[in-house]
Design a protein around this motif. Structure first.
Motif, PDB file in Angstrom:
ATOM      1  N   ASP A 388      18.547 -20.793  15.015  1.00  0.00           N
ATOM      2  CA  ASP A 388      18.729 -21.320  13.669  1.00  0.00           C
ATOM      3  C   ASP A 388      18.001 -20.453  12.646  1.00  0.00           C
ATOM      4  OD1 ASP A 388      20.083 -23.451  12.284  1.00  0.00           O
ATOM      5  OD2 ASP A 388      18.110 -24.232  11.732  1.00  0.00           O
ATOM      6  N   THR A 389      16.864 -19.893  13.043  1.00  0.00           N
ATOM      7  CA  THR A 389      16.176 -18.941  12.171  1.00  0.00           C
ATOM      8  C   THR A 389      17.053 -17.721  11.930  1.00  0.00           C
ATOM      9  OG1 THR A 389      14.029 -19.677  12.995  1.00  0.00           O
ATOM     10  CG2 THR A 389      14.086 -17.548  11.889  1.00  0.00           C
ATOM     11  N   TYR A 390      17.698 -17.246  12.985  1.00  0.00           N
ATOM     12  CA  TYR A 390      18.627 -16.124  12.820  1.00  0.00           C
ATOM     13  C   TYR A 390      19.770 -16.487  11.862  1.00  0.00           C
ATOM     14  CZ  TYR A 390      22.862 -13.491  13.862  1.00  0.00           C
ATOM     15  OH  TYR A 390      24.024 -12.780  13.748  1.00  0.00           O
ATOM     16  N   LYS A 391      20.332 -17.681  12.021  1.00  0.00           N
ATOM     17  CA  LYS A 391      21.449 -18.096  11.169  1.00  0.00           C
ATOM     18  C   LYS A 391      21.047 -18.124   9.693  1.00  0.00           C
ATOM     19  CE  LYS A 391      23.923 -21.671  12.153  1.00  0.00           C
ATOM     20  NZ  LYS A 391      24.281 -23.043  12.594  1.00  0.00           N
ATOM     21  N   ASN A 392      19.813 -18.556   9.430  1.00  0.00           N
ATOM     22  CA  ASN A 392      19.408 -18.795   8.052  1.00  0.00           C
ATOM     23  C   ASN A 392      18.594 -17.666   7.436  1.00  0.00           C
ATOM     24  OD1 ASN A 392      20.173 -21.751   7.223  1.00  0.00           O
ATOM     25  ND2 ASN A 392      19.556 -21.858   9.377  1.00  0.00           N
ATOM     26  N   GLU A 393      17.991 -16.822   8.259  1.00  0.00           N
ATOM     27  CA  GLU A 393      17.199 -15.723   7.713  1.00  0.00           C
ATOM     28  C   GLU A 393      17.719 -14.359   8.146  1.00  0.00           C
ATOM     29  OE1 GLU A 393      12.949 -16.213   7.932  1.00  0.00           O
ATOM     30  OE2 GLU A 393      13.149 -17.545   6.221  1.00  0.00           O
ATOM     31  N   GLY A 394      18.718 -14.343   9.018  1.00  0.00           N
ATOM     32  CA  GLY A 394      19.382 -13.091   9.337  1.00  0.00           C
ATOM     33  C   GLY A 394      18.870 -12.354  10.546  1.00  0.00           C
ATOM     34  N   TRP A 395      17.707 -12.807  11.110  1.00  0.00           N
ATOM     35  CA  TRP A 395      17.114 -12.090  12.241  1.00  0.00           C
ATOM     36  C   TRP A 395      16.404 -13.070  13.159  1.00  0.00           C
ATOM     37  CZ3 TRP A 395      18.452  -7.070  12.335  1.00  0.00           C
ATOM     38  CH2 TRP A 395      18.865  -6.511  11.128  1.00  0.00           C
ATOM     39  N   LEU A 396      16.426 -12.762  14.438  1.00  0.00           N
ATOM     40  CA  LEU A 396      15.555 -13.473  15.372  1.00  0.00           C
ATOM     41  C   LEU A 396      14.110 -13.077  15.076  1.00  0.00           C
ATOM     42  CD1 LEU A 396      17.531 -12.880  18.704  1.00  0.00           C
ATOM     43  CD2 LEU A 396      17.200 -15.102  17.587  1.00  0.00           C
ATOM     44  N   PRO A 397      13.203 -14.020  15.049  1.00  0.00           N
ATOM     45  CA  PRO A 397      11.803 -13.643  14.808  1.00  0.00           C
ATOM     46  C   PRO A 397      11.164 -13.056  16.060  1.00  0.00           C
ATOM     47  CG  PRO A 397      11.969 -15.999  15.155  1.00  0.00           C
ATOM     48  CD  PRO A 397      13.383 -15.474  15.173  1.00  0.00           C
ATOM     49  N   ASP A 398      10.230 -12.159  15.850  1.00  0.00           N
ATOM     50  CA  ASP A 398       9.379 -11.709  16.947  1.00  0.00           C
ATOM     51  C   ASP A 398       8.020 -12.373  16.862  1.00  0.00           C
ATOM     52  OD1 ASP A 398       9.146  -9.833  19.274  1.00  0.00           O
ATOM     53  OD2 ASP A 398       7.434  -9.137  18.113  1.00  0.00           O
ATOM     54  N   CYS A 399       7.698 -12.835  15.668  1.00  0.00           N
ATOM     55  CA  CYS A 399       6.440 -13.522  15.420  1.00  0.00           C
ATOM     56  C   CYS A 399       6.658 -14.387  14.185  1.00  0.00           C
ATOM     57  CB  CYS A 399       5.316 -12.507  15.192  1.00  0.00           C
ATOM     58  SG  CYS A 399       3.647 -13.156  15.364  1.00  0.00           S
ATOM     59  N   ARG A 400       6.177 -15.614  14.214  1.00  0.00           N
ATOM     60  CA  ARG A 400       6.390 -16.499  13.070  1.00  0.00           C
ATOM     61  C   ARG A 400       5.308 -17.562  13.071  1.00  0.00           C
ATOM     62  NH1 ARG A 400      10.641 -17.174   9.596  1.00  0.00           N
ATOM     63  NH2 ARG A 400      10.779 -19.188   8.531  1.00  0.00           N
ATOM     64  N   MET A 401       4.715 -17.796  11.909  1.00  0.00           N
ATOM     65  CA  MET A 401       3.710 -18.842  11.795  1.00  0.00           C
ATOM     66  C   MET A 401       3.723 -19.396  10.382  1.00  0.00           C
ATOM     67  SD  MET A 401       2.384 -15.726  11.138  1.00  0.00           S
ATOM     68  CE  MET A 401       1.999 -15.148  12.774  1.00  0.00           C
ATOM     69  N   SER A 402       3.588 -20.725  10.274  1.00  0.00           N
ATOM     70  CA  SER A 402       3.493 -21.392   8.973  1.00  0.00           C
ATOM     71  C   SER A 402       4.630 -20.973   8.044  1.00  0.00           C
ATOM     72  CB  SER A 402       2.140 -21.096   8.326  1.00  0.00           C
ATOM     73  OG  SER A 402       1.084 -21.468   9.168  1.00  0.00           O
ATOM     74  N   LEU A 403       5.843 -20.962   8.576  1.00  0.00           N
ATOM     75  CA  LEU A 403       7.058 -20.654   7.821  1.00  0.00           C
ATOM     76  C   LEU A 403       7.148 -19.192   7.405  1.00  0.00           C
ATOM     77  CD1 LEU A 403       7.024 -23.775   5.466  1.00  0.00           C
ATOM     78  CD2 LEU A 403       8.386 -23.513   7.541  1.00  0.00           C
ATOM     79  N   CYS A 404       6.208 -18.360   7.824  1.00  0.00           N
ATOM     80  CA  CYS A 404       6.162 -16.959   7.416  1.00  0.00           C
ATOM     81  C   CYS A 404       6.601 -16.039   8.554  1.00  0.00           C
ATOM     82  CB  CYS A 404       4.744 -16.578   6.979  1.00  0.00           C
ATOM     83  SG  CYS A 404       4.173 -17.432   5.494  1.00  0.00           S
TER      84      CYS A 404
END
Length: 794
Positions: A388-404
């Motif tokens: 869902d992060t990919y769908k909405n931000e364009g990329w799979l995260p490698d690291c993510r914390m506190s919405l950042c």
């Protein structure tokens, strides 16, 4: 005879323990850089209250004997770098002569020693007594922290009883606050507010909200404080960074008439959406804060018991300390990522949202595969959150914390997480969307690849490696780590090929070819010399290579435990947080080819031995994990067992310094858990490397199939003289392979191991070794020649 052995085996399992939650000790790893969160939390809970200290405070509290500066409500666990979260801490105190300006306001001024033997930490509960006599205890629901502060009866110089005072500070652990506001209700004991803070290992900023209610005592007064002065008017305050980024210390306070029992209860709801939602969270989860403490603690106990229930052990004489280390390791794997479903203001979605992937580079190797096994429902939701992060931000995260967006450490290793779930048949995942996200990582370069995607893709596709001092005008990132990114990108593309093959895609040849790109940085004549001039005796290492295909140079021991630390910001090099020596072994999909390249099994074993015995190996960092077990690929599984026993319990144990490095969201704990269970995953493949469990027996009941898999040492020796597998039975039949697949768990198989004091020939034949890409490709070619159809193993 086999039937009798199996009956005897099953009878022995009746000794397996029931609820082992009492063995969990959150204080393991609470000093010496473990950085674990030791406070109260539900599994994957957002609210995480604990005492914050001014010593080793990355996780909030440490048993280092430093000073308590406050009690805050959200934390991460086991992270490195800057302290994370710890917003809006409370600080209880008694102020001289009941004059509020005599209170101690700022962090440094109010810092108070805690009494070391007063610390109590267990799942869902934390308590500590300060040297000023104030006792604090806390528990938590999903989004609400609940505190009880007991104030001693103390008198002013005129004989009056001192009033309890509780400050709320508009700060965080890192003092990264950019701006904040607070509002106090004059007619009720409620404080609401919010603040904007910086992530400890990422870009941008985030905003959090709180709603604090006080019960158990009559309010005498409330107001705001700034620096070292306070007043009951006004009832609201806004602060921001001033001239030259001046940091204004400020917050609110409440004074109380001391109750007969001395106890003031504070309920703090938290949210990433609004103060109103923080209040709603608190009111829904803790409707009666003065009465709900025991209920919340019991609900936490029940939740943790349920999460740990898939695993049972028969200790067989193992020490209670190591049993505690085992269960505590499992516990820490479920502190993060945190379930923030409904708390994501960045985009609207009905999908789960999890945060504190801190970072996937650390988590994908052992922690997330453990969740796939013992909590596949949550692991599925984690993956859906990534997609869902990919769908909405364009990329799979490698690291993510506190919405950042957090900084990318190596490759696009969410690809490995997806591949691992795919080969282990996790369901309720949109695999077409997953494949699309993985292809995006492999084919498209983002403008800012320091926190998403991959950089250097033009060179990756044209030169088949990441060059040293790459010319990359498409995107921007830290232009380093050319070696470690190359080997990680190769494995990421292997995973893409596996998923694509399973989905019937046609691009697999391209991605399988890229999976071999690690070879292009191998310099066959490169030697390694120690700093004192001693030749290590080994030739052939990865080396950086320029755009024009000529060789650069990085000392193979640089960035190792024998040299200086290398990270993104500190001494950036061509390998990340580890040496060329260590990254040489990172070819998890084609160990057969690597072993051949390094001179064959005997040469490989000698090199691996030297790596682990010379001080080059850093067991406190995740890239080393798989190297402990890579002897399996050289036909020497007994040496993997010996290596694991060398590190456990020397580096992994039940002490407060019982973790050799940052726990990294449970990564260190999960390495210990897998090792003690007698299996270790090669993440991204349907492969578990078999070793002897540290117990007499271990059972794992798969939460989806409800089938129970069992591993038992038929002649277990708790002194660990007999640790080498001599023979094995799988469901009563001889089993010679030194690895096994995930179906062992989903189908509930039984593996019985006969142990001895010396290495045997079990698991040593070529046909007993785990699969490798080059072996599979050779078999594919043979199959094509015979039948015209190729197959790719995983």
């Amino acid at each position: 005879m086999k039937i009798l052995a199996l009956i005897s085996f099953l009878i022995g399992l009746t000794a397996a323990t029931g609820d082992d939650l009492h063995y969990v000790d959150p204080l393991i790893g609470s000093t010496a850089g473990g950085n674990v969160f030791v406070g109260a939390s539900l599994p994957y809970g957002l609210a995480k209250p604990v005492a914050d200290v001014d010593g080793q405070n990355t996780g909030g509290f440490s048993t280092d004997g430093s000073n308590v500066t406050g009690f805050s409500h959200m934390h991460d666990s086991g992270t490195g770098g800057n302290p994370s979260q710890g917003q809006f801490p409370l600080f209880p105190q008694l102020c001289r002569d009941n004059i509020v300006d005599n209170c101690r306001f700022g962090k440094t001024d109010r810092a108070t020693h805690y009494i070391q033997d007063s610390v109590v930490a267990r799942p869902g509960y934390f308590a500590v007594r300060l040297e000023n006599g104030i006792h604090a205890e806390m528990t938590a629901s999903q989004r609400t922290a609940l505190y009880r502060f007991k104030f001693p009866e103390t008198h002013a110089s005129n004989g009056d009883t001192l009033d309890p005072v509780i400050l709320l500070d508009l700060t965080d652990l890192w003092s990264s606050r950019q701006n904040a506001s607070i509002s106090l209700d004059a007619d009720s004991a409620r404080i609401v507010g919010n603040g904007t803070f910086l992530p400890s290992f990422g870009a941008g900023s985030y905003r959090t909200f709180f709603c604090a209610d006080f019960t158990g005592a009559e309010v005498r007064d409330n107001g705001i404080w700034v620096n070292n002065r306070a007043g009951s008017e006004p009832k609201a305050l806004y602060v921001t960074r001033g001239f030259n980024n001046f940091y204004l210390q400020a917050g609110g306070y409440v004074t109380f008439e001391r109750p007969d029992d001395g106890v003031v209860t504070v309920r703090v709801g938290v949210s990433y959406v609004s103060s109103q939602q923080a209040c709603t969270n608190a009111e829904a989860e803790v409707p009666a804060p003065g009465k709900d403490f025991a209920r919340l603690e019991q609900e936490a106990v029940d939740s943790w018991s349920e999460k740990l229930s898939p695993i049972k052990i028969t200790a067989g004489g193992m020490s209670d300390a190591m049993i505690s280390a085992f269960w505590s390791g499992i516990y820490r794997t479920m502190l993060s990522p945190q379930n923030m479903t409904g708390e994501n203001p960045v985009w609207k979605s009905d999908e789960p949202y999890f945060d504190s992937f801190y970072c996937i580079w650390d988590q994908f190797r052992a922690q997330l595969p453990l969740l796939s096994l013992i909590d596949p429902e949550t692991q599925t939701n984690l993956i859906r959150s990534l997609l869902d992060t990919y769908k909405n931000e364009g990329w799979l995260p490698d690291c993510r914390m506190s919405l950042c967006k957090g900084w990318t450490q190596g490759g696009s290793n969410a690809d490995v997480v997806l591949t691992d779930a795919f080969v282990k048949n996790l369901t309720n995942i949109d695999w077409e969307l997953a494949y699309k996200a993985m292809v995006n990582d492999a084919e498209n370069e983002p403008l800012e690849w320091s926190y998403e995607g991959r950089g250097g893709l033009q060179s990756w596709k044209r030169l088949n490696y990441i060059p040293y001092l790459d010319f990359d005008y498409l995107g921007f990132g830290t232009n380093s780590r050319s070696i470690s990114r190359t080997v990680e990108y190769a494995y990421n593309d292997y995973g893409l090929a596996v998923v694509g093959k399973g989905l019937g895609k046609s691009e697999n040849t391209k991605y399988l070819s890229r999976a071999n790109n690690w070879r292009n940085l191998f310099k066959a004549d490169q030697k390694s010399v120690l700093e004192n001039g001693t030749d290590t005796g080994f030739t052939g290492f990865f080396q950086p290579k320029y755009l024009n295909r000529t060789w650069g140079f990085q000392d193979p021991i640089a960035c190792s435990a024998l040299a200086s630390w290398c990270s993104l910001t500190s001494n950036p090099s061509e390998t990340f947080e580890s040496s060329i020596w260590e990254y040489l072994f990172y070819v998890p999909h084609d160990m057969a080819a690597l072993i051949k390249l390094l001179g064959g099994p005997d040469s490989f074993v000698k090199r691996l031995d030297y790596f682990h015995t010379s001080g080059l190996a850093d067991i406190g960092n995740e890239p080393v994990f798989l190297t402990v077990y890579q002897y399996h690929y050289a036909g020497r599984p007994a040496l993997s067992t010996a290596r694991a026993h060398n590190y456990i319990p020397r580096s992994f144990n039940a002490s407060t310094n019982g973790i050799p490095g940052n726990d990294d969201s449970g990564a260190m704990g999960s390495f210990l858990v897998w090792s003690m269970m007698g299996l270790f995953p090669n993440a991204g493949q349907n492969v578990y490397l078999i070793s002897a469990p540290f117990f007499e027996a271990v059972e794992v009941t798969h939460p989806i199939t409800n089938c129970t898999a069992t591993i038992r040492n038929s002649n277990f020796d708790p002194t660990y003289r007999k640790v080498y597998i001599q023979s094995a039975l799988l469901n009563g039949r001889p089993y010679t392979k030194n690895w096994i697949g995930h179906e062992f768990f989903t189908q509930g198989m039984t593996l019985e191991l006969m142990l001895g004091e010396h290495e045997s020939d079990w698991g040593t034949r070529v046909e007993d070794l785990p699969p490798s890409l080059s072996d599979n490709q050779a078999r594919d070619e043979a199959t094509v020649g015979m039948h015209g159809v190729g197959m790719m193993g995983s």
